[in-house]
Design an enzyme around this catalytic site. Structure first.
Site, PDB file in Angstrom:
ATOM      1  CB  SER A  89      -6.625   2.275   0.267  1.00 26.26           C
ATOM      2  OG  SER A  89      -5.147   2.521   0.482  1.00 26.26           O
ATOM      3  CG  HIS A 110      -2.870   8.602  -1.676  1.00 27.16           C
ATOM      4  ND1 HIS A 110      -4.038   8.034  -1.814  1.00 27.16           N
ATOM      5  CD2 HIS A 110      -2.712   8.129  -0.453  1.00 27.16           C
ATOM      6  CE1 HIS A 110      -4.445   7.416  -0.775  1.00 27.16           C
ATOM      7  NE2 HIS A 110      -3.562   7.597   0.351  1.00 27.16           N
ATOM      8  CG  ASP A 154      -1.749   4.838   2.387  1.00 28.16           C
ATOM      9  OD1 ASP A 154      -1.511   6.104   1.891  1.00 28.16           O
ATOM     10  OD2 ASP A 154      -2.790   4.590   2.706  1.00 28.16           O
ATOM     11  NE  ARG A 191      -7.852  12.212   6.878  1.00 25.25           N
ATOM     12  CZ  ARG A 191      -7.818  11.977   5.734  1.00 25.25           C
ATOM     13  NH1 ARG A 191      -7.638  12.794   4.894  1.00 25.25           N
ATOM     14  NH2 ARG A 191      -8.065  10.626   5.393  1.00 25.25           N
ATOM     15  CG  ASP A 206      -2.134   0.721   0.939  1.00 18.01           C
ATOM     16  OD1 ASP A 206      -2.046   1.956   0.815  1.00 18.01           O
ATOM     17  OD2 ASP A 206      -3.230  -0.029   1.046  1.00 18.01           O
ATOM     18  CG  HIS A 243      -1.469   9.319   4.727  1.00 18.45           C
ATOM     19  ND1 HIS A 243      -1.897  10.012   3.569  1.00 18.45           N
ATOM     20  CD2 HIS A 243      -2.331   8.181   4.451  1.00 18.45           C
ATOM     21  CE1 HIS A 243      -2.743   9.418   2.730  1.00 18.45           C
ATOM     22  NE2 HIS A 243      -2.772   8.449   3.172  1.00 18.45           N
ATOM     23  NE  ARG A 302     -11.174   5.804   1.737  1.00 15.19           N
ATOM     24  CZ  ARG A 302      -9.916   5.551   1.694  1.00 15.19           C
ATOM     25  NH1 ARG A 302      -9.482   6.324   0.659  1.00 15.19           N
ATOM     26  NH2 ARG A 302      -9.278   4.942   2.415  1.00 15.19           N
ATOM     27  N   GLY A 303     -16.480   5.394   2.402  1.00 18.08           N
ATOM     28  CA  GLY A 303     -17.161   4.689   3.494  1.00 18.08           C
ATOM     29  C   GLY A 303     -16.180   4.484   4.642  1.00 18.08           C
ATOM     30  CG  ASP A 304     -12.102   4.275   4.520  1.00 20.57           C
ATOM     31  OD1 ASP A 304     -12.592   5.334   4.402  1.00 20.57           O
ATOM     32  OD2 ASP A 304     -10.700   4.012   4.588  1.00 20.57           O
ATOM     33  CE  LYS A 360      -3.970   1.488   4.198  1.00 22.00           C
ATOM     34  NZ  LYS A 360      -4.784   2.711   3.248  1.00 22.00           N
ATOM     35  CG  ASP A 385      -3.122   0.649  -2.522  1.00 26.04           C
ATOM     36  OD1 ASP A 385      -2.205   0.668  -2.266  1.00 26.04           O
ATOM     37  OD2 ASP A 385      -4.065   0.535  -1.388  1.00 26.04           O
ATOM     38  CG  HIS A 386      -2.866   4.616  -3.090  1.00 28.39           C
ATOM     39  ND1 HIS A 386      -1.823   5.108  -2.606  1.00 28.39           N
ATOM     40  CD2 HIS A 386      -3.795   4.001  -2.518  1.00 28.39           C
ATOM     41  CE1 HIS A 386      -2.394   4.928  -1.194  1.00 28.39           C
ATOM     42  NE2 HIS A 386      -3.335   4.305  -1.106  1.00 28.39           N
ATOM     43  CG  ASP A 434      -6.633  12.442   1.446  1.00 27.77           C
ATOM     44  OD1 ASP A 434      -5.790  11.587   1.389  1.00 27.77           O
ATOM     45  OD2 ASP A 434      -7.783  12.254   1.826  1.00 27.77           O
TER      46      ASP A 434
END
Length: 548
Positions: free
Chosen positions: A75, A488, A425, A202, A24, A429, A282-284, A357, A466-467, A166
């Site tokens: 992700s 990212h 990832d 956040r 990741d 960050h 986004r859901g997570d 993850k 994934d990115h 982000d």
């Protein structure tokens, strides 16, 4: 509809298992000081990238269903694309379309919000205030606010979660300032009462995920609902004060705050009769706060009396558990994921990652679906993440993930497994380059251990990401000034097949476009199956016998 896979005529896979390793946040950036992946000592990856079975994949923008190629991948959409084998329009694009056509305002959910407002209730918006376009976009919020003003909703309150992840790490005022001015202008010109009521970074407030730390949600609840917390005359004042108190502070870790009026009263507690909209798509990081607002039986923390509010998400964040019950935009209907096909063929599989993850190799991989597709053929293992800023422990749980995967591979019970190393990832960050280098090196070492086991078992490993993230830790402007980059990257990601028994049975395909959605068909080929008709092309093609 019953699902079925046809077997390839010329290749039936290897005797050992197939393992997908997702690194990741480890992309392919510039070969310079900004790139922690380049600077890290990575003998395993260096050797893999010399392979004939190596290519690069696009992992952002339209390749993963986002509106434009200016949009960084993430992700969630990356694992959706890998697991689904094709591209679906994703959150930002779906919400943009619903707003542009006005469909979002022609639903029973919006009607319920309107009724609350017309009966004297306040409309509250909670969400990430930035244009990062990963969890939310400020332009979408502004359209919603403008609609409220056009309809004459008398009182609107914003509960602003600060990004710094982000987007630039200290850019909160770039978003808060214009937002506060916008709300003041609406209030003055239309005789309405629109203001920011609370907020916080956040990573400290509201946006926890995977049940990692419910105290984060509790802080948000206390600030947004109860009006409890450190108080300031405005959100901008809060941020400026936090910056002054700690010059090293970054937006994502700023404390929760509450905005109060001249008499010291909170300006926007969430109360009976109100409506609440979580404008993240986004859901997570939206599921836990949604549960807090909508579950009658709730024991994660003491909410106090649950206010009588109408709560809606921008989207349905969990399609199986139906969280939340009310939402404004229909999520992508992702069906026929690779896991469904493998279960239909009775192929035993496993998925492993640590908490940060775990949902990506399960929930997002399976098309935003909770739980196993078929417990008879699947085993999911979650390794609890540490509750710590990840630059302080950049190896995270890489060793534990590796040990677990090795045990599962050596059990002989599974034909396919997938695992995610979050290090590139999550440490990327933080913006701490030296920590990111350690993170990448830890992943490289662990990948090396897995490849040794794959070689012993006569299997195949596929290594990808994934990115990007750790591949661009900071930027340098024309004057030589460095700016930390926590978001990212837009860089491609590696894709390599490690096949110790390879004798030319297949080769890399010459495709015009190569992205994450091509991985599922490739995995099926490596297991000895043809790809389903609806899947995007495989990254490999079978080699005619005479050309091997």
């Amino acid at each position: 509809m019953s699902l079925h896979l046809n077997k390839l005529k010329t290749f039936s896979g290897r005797k050992g298992p197939l393992l997908l390793i997702i690194m990741d946040g480890i992309g392919l950036g510039k070969a310079d000081e900004t790139n922690a992946v380049f600077r890290a000592d990575t003998p395993t990856l260096d050797e893999l990238f010399k392979s004939k079975l190596y290519t690069q994949l696009k992992a952002h923008g339209t390749a993963v269903g986002l509106p434009s190629d200016d949009d960084m991948g993430n992700s969630e959409v990356g694992h959706n694309a890998m697991g689904a084998g094709r591209i679906f329009d994703q959150g930002a694009r779906l919400v943009n379309a619903a707003l542009q056509t006005g469909r979002i305002f022609q639903t029973d959910v919006w009607d319920s919000i309107s009724r609350r407002a017309q009966n004297g209730g306040t409309v509250h918006f909670i969400g990430l205030l930035s244009d990062g376009n990963v969890h939310s976009h400020i332009d979408q919020l502004y359209i919603l606010i403008d609609r409220c003003a056009a309809l004459g909703f008398k009182k609107v309150r914003l509960h602003t979660l600060l990004d710094g992840r982000d987007v630039g790490e200290k850019t909160a005022l770039n978003y808060l300032g214009p937002t506060e001015e916008k709300l003041k202008k609406i209030s003055a010109e239309k005789g309405l009462d629109y203001a920011v009521a609370s907020g916080g970074g956040r990573m400290t407030t509201t946006m926890d995920r995977y049940n990692s730390d419910w105290n984060i949600v509790k802080r948000g609840w206390e600030a947004h609902v109860l009006g409890k917390g450190r108080t300031f005359p405005s959100a901008s004042d809060a941020v400026r004060t936090f910056y002054a108190e700690d010059p090293k502070a970054t937006d994502q870790y700023l404390p929760a705050f509450v905005v109060t009026d001249a008499s010291g009263r909170p300006v926007g507690k969430i109360q009976d009769g109100d409506a609440v909209i979580l404008f993240n798509f986004r859901g997570d990081r939206a599921i836990e706060i949604s549960r807090a607002f909508t579950e009658k039986e709730f024991s994660e923390f003491d909410r106090g009396p649950l206010p009588d509010v109408f709560y809606a998400g921008m989207m349905e964040y969990d399609g199986d558990a139906h969280i939340p019950p009310h939402f404004l935009v229909q999520p992508p209907a992702i069906d026929r994921v690779i896991g469904e096909y493998l279960c239909a063929e009775k192929v035993k599989t496993f998925a492993v990652s640590e908490t940060q993850k775990y949902g990506h190799v399960t929930y997002f991989w399976n098309g935003n679906r909770s739980g196993c597709i078929d417990e008879s053929f699947e085993k999911y293992v979650e390794i609890p993440s540490d509750r710590i800023e990840f630059d302080r422990a950049p190896k995270m749980k890489a060793e534990e993930i590796t040990n677990t995967v090795i045990d599962l591979l050596q059990s002989g019970d599974y034909r396919f497994g997938r695992t995610n190393y979050p290090n590139g990832d999550m440490v990327g960050h933080t913006g701490v380059t030296e920590a990111a280098i350690v993170a990448v090196e830890a992943v490289d070492q662990c990948v090396g251990r897995l490849l040794a086991v794959i070689r012993e078992l006569g299997g195949i490993a596929v290594i990808t990401a994934d990115h990007g993230n750790a591949d661009q830790m900071f930027t340098i402007d024309k004057k030589g000034v460095k700016s930390v980059k926590t978001a990212h990257s837009l860089n491609p990601v590696p894709f390599v097949i490690y096949d110790p028994l390879y004798s030319g049975e297949y080769r890399m395909a010459d495709l015009d476009k190569k992205g994450l959605s091509n991985i599922a068909a490739t995995l099926l080929n490596l297991l000895g199956y043809e790809k389903p008709e609806e899947y995007d092309p495989s990254l490999i093609e079978m080699t005619p016998a005479g050309k091997r």
